[in-house]
Motif scaffolding. Structure first.
Motif, short mmCIF file in Angstrom:
data_model
loop_
_atom_site.label_atom_id
_atom_site.label_comp_id
_atom_site.label_asym_id
_atom_site.label_seq_id
_atom_site.Cartn_x
_atom_site.Cartn_y
_atom_site.Cartn_z
N SER A 191 5.50 -18.51 14.06
CA SER A 191 4.71 -17.95 15.16
C SER A 191 4.31 -16.50 14.96
O SER A 191 3.42 -16.00 15.66
N ASN A 192 4.97 -15.80 14.04
CA ASN A 192 4.73 -14.36 13.88
C ASN A 192 4.28 -13.95 12.49
O ASN A 192 4.26 -12.75 12.18
N CYS A 193 3.92 -14.90 11.67
CA CYS A 193 3.53 -14.59 10.30
C CYS A 193 2.12 -13.99 10.25
O CYS A 193 1.38 -14.00 11.24
N ASP A 194 1.75 -13.47 9.09
CA ASP A 194 0.43 -12.85 8.92
C ASP A 194 -0.70 -13.83 9.21
O ASP A 194 -1.72 -13.46 9.80
N GLU A 195 -0.52 -15.07 8.81
CA GLU A 195 -1.55 -16.09 9.06
C GLU A 195 -1.79 -16.27 10.55
O GLU A 195 -2.94 -16.39 11.00
N ALA A 196 -0.70 -16.33 11.31
CA ALA A 196 -0.82 -16.50 12.77
C ALA A 196 -1.54 -15.30 13.38
O ALA A 196 -2.37 -15.45 14.28
N TYR A 197 -1.24 -14.12 12.88
CA TYR A 197 -1.90 -12.91 13.38
C TYR A 197 -3.39 -12.96 13.08
O TYR A 197 -4.23 -12.70 13.96
N LYS A 198 -3.74 -13.30 11.85
CA LYS A 198 -5.14 -13.34 11.45
C LYS A 198 -5.92 -14.40 12.21
O LYS A 198 -7.12 -14.24 12.47
N GLU A 199 -5.26 -15.47 12.57
CA GLU A 199 -5.92 -16.53 13.34
C GLU A 199 -6.10 -16.12 14.80
O GLU A 199 -7.13 -16.43 15.42
N SER A 200 -5.12 -15.42 15.35
CA SER A 200 -5.11 -15.13 16.79
C SER A 200 -5.93 -13.91 17.18
O SER A 200 -6.53 -13.90 18.26
N ARG A 201 -5.96 -12.90 16.35
CA ARG A 201 -6.65 -11.66 16.71
C ARG A 201 -8.13 -11.89 17.05
O ARG A 201 -8.61 -11.40 18.09
N PRO A 202 -8.90 -12.63 16.25
CA PRO A 202 -10.31 -12.86 16.60
C PRO A 202 -10.48 -13.63 17.91
O PRO A 202 -11.46 -13.39 18.64
N ILE A 203 -9.55 -14.53 18.21
CA ILE A 203 -9.64 -15.27 19.48
C ILE A 203 -9.45 -14.31 20.65
O ILE A 203 -10.20 -14.35 21.64
N PHE A 204 -8.46 -13.43 20.55
CA PHE A 204 -8.21 -12.44 21.59
C PHE A 204 -9.43 -11.55 21.77
O PHE A 204 -9.88 -11.28 22.89
N GLU A 205 -10.02 -11.08 20.68
CA GLU A 205 -11.17 -10.19 20.76
C GLU A 205 -12.37 -10.89 21.39
O GLU A 205 -13.13 -10.28 22.16
N ARG A 206 -12.53 -12.19 21.09
CA ARG A 206 -13.61 -12.95 21.73
C ARG A 206 -13.39 -13.08 23.23
O ARG A 206 -14.31 -12.90 24.04
N LEU A 207 -12.13 -13.35 23.61
CA LEU A 207 -11.82 -13.55 25.03
C LEU A 207 -12.04 -12.28 25.85
O LEU A 207 -12.57 -12.34 26.97
N ILE A 208 -11.62 -11.14 25.33
CA ILE A 208 -11.79 -9.92 26.12
C ILE A 208 -13.28 -9.59 26.31
O ILE A 208 -13.68 -9.05 27.35
N LYS A 209 -14.10 -9.96 25.35
CA LYS A 209 -15.54 -9.77 25.50
C LYS A 209 -16.09 -10.73 26.56
O LYS A 209 -16.88 -10.35 27.42
N GLU A 210 -15.65 -11.98 26.48
CA GLU A 210 -16.12 -12.98 27.45
C GLU A 210 -15.73 -12.62 28.88
O GLU A 210 -16.47 -12.88 29.83
N TYR A 211 -14.54 -12.01 29.05
CA TYR A 211 -14.06 -11.67 30.39
C TYR A 211 -14.42 -10.23 30.79
O TYR A 211 -14.04 -9.78 31.87
N GLY A 212 -15.15 -9.54 29.95
CA GLY A 212 -15.58 -8.18 30.27
C GLY A 212 -14.43 -7.19 30.40
O GLY A 212 -14.44 -6.31 31.26
N ILE A 213 -13.45 -7.32 29.51
CA ILE A 213 -12.24 -6.48 29.56
C ILE A 213 -12.32 -5.38 28.51
O ILE A 213 -12.68 -5.62 27.35
N ILE A 214 -11.98 -4.15 28.92
CA ILE A 214 -11.78 -3.05 27.98
C ILE A 214 -10.28 -3.02 27.67
O ILE A 214 -9.47 -2.70 28.55
N PRO A 215 -9.86 -3.39 26.46
CA PRO A 215 -8.43 -3.58 26.19
C PRO A 215 -7.60 -2.31 26.26
O PRO A 215 -8.03 -1.24 25.84
N VAL A 216 -6.40 -2.47 26.82
CA VAL A 216 -5.46 -1.34 26.92
C VAL A 216 -4.10 -1.68 26.30
O VAL A 216 -3.21 -0.85 26.31
N THR A 217 -3.97 -2.89 25.76
CA THR A 217 -2.66 -3.33 25.26
C THR A 217 -2.50 -3.26 23.76
O THR A 217 -1.42 -3.56 23.24
N LEU A 218 -3.55 -2.91 23.04
CA LEU A 218 -3.47 -2.91 21.57
C LEU A 218 -2.90 -1.60 21.05
O LEU A 218 -3.00 -0.58 21.71
#
Length: 218
Positions: A191-218
């Motif tokens: 769940s925490n390997c580099d592959e999981a990170y590389k797969e998840s980060r783009p999904i998170f970035e897409r979602l914050i754009k879709e929801y109009g969020i300016i991220p504060v947790t990164l």
């Protein structure tokens, strides 16, 4: 008095059972909460050890998102709290949560402490919310994610919508190997390997754009 549902996604059935007993022993009223396990449908150990409890199984997928969403969907409490295989509740945890959420008709997310207040300060850890908030949100974790960044996105939504109540004086200790308090195993690795990170980060970035969020947790 509001009823509490505790949802517990697990890949370590024996450890999960020990955590349940730990939480039960520290509750002020064992009759005022339900405990729901969620596990993969190919997890034979979980079927053997946890089937006598309220539970739900989901098709295998890495991470906790699907399991949390499934468990939350069958919960009945006015307050919903997430547990995990390495989360240790304080004494009278249920009473403490109810004190913070005396009116569960409000849309509230509690910001609790995981025992490591200086790590990931803007993340809302040890997720606890009113059912009203859960229903408005529409999911526990966004289903497009599978593990990493799921708590980031959850936190971003709660912060943006101004439904966070600070309750960091309540400590549910997270004994994760990252903090030197547990043993690293294949499930943590997956769940925490580099592959999981590389797969998840783009999904998170897409979602914050879709929801109009300016991220504060990164």
């Amino acid at each position: 008095m509001p009823k509490i549902s505790v949802i517990h996604p697990t890949v370590r059935a024996k450890q999960a059972l020990d955590i349940y007993e730990f939480w039960k022993d520290r509750a002020s009223d064992i009759n005022n909460f339900e405990y729901i396990f969620a596990f993969n449908d190919n997890d034979e150990e979980a079927k053997k050890l946890l089937s006598e409890f309220k539970h739900i199984s989901t098709p295998y997928r890495n991470g906790s998102v699907d399991k949390c969403n499934a468990a939350a969907a069958i919960s009945s409490g006015e307050i919903i709290m997430q547990s995990s295989d390495d989360l240790y509740a304080p004494c009278f945890w249920d009473e403490q949560l109810i004190t913070q959420l005396p009116d569960p008709s409000q849309e509230i997310v509690l910001k609790l402490c995981d025992g490591h207040p200086d790590h990931r300060k803007n993340i809302i850890k040890n997720i606890c919310m009113t059912r009203v908030r859960y229903l408005k949100q529409g999911f526990w974790y966004h289903p497009d994610l599978f593990h990493l960044f799921s708590d980031n996105f959850y936190s971003e939504m709660a912060i943006k919508e101004d439904v966070v109540k600070d309750a960091t004086q309540i400590v549910f200790e997270h004994r994760h190997p990252f903090y030197g308090k547990g043993k690293w195993d294949e499930h943590y690795e997956k769940s925490n390997c580099d592959e999981a990170y590389k797969e998840s980060r783009p999904i998170f970035e897409r979602l914050i754009k879709e929801y109009g969020i300016i991220p504060v947790t990164l």
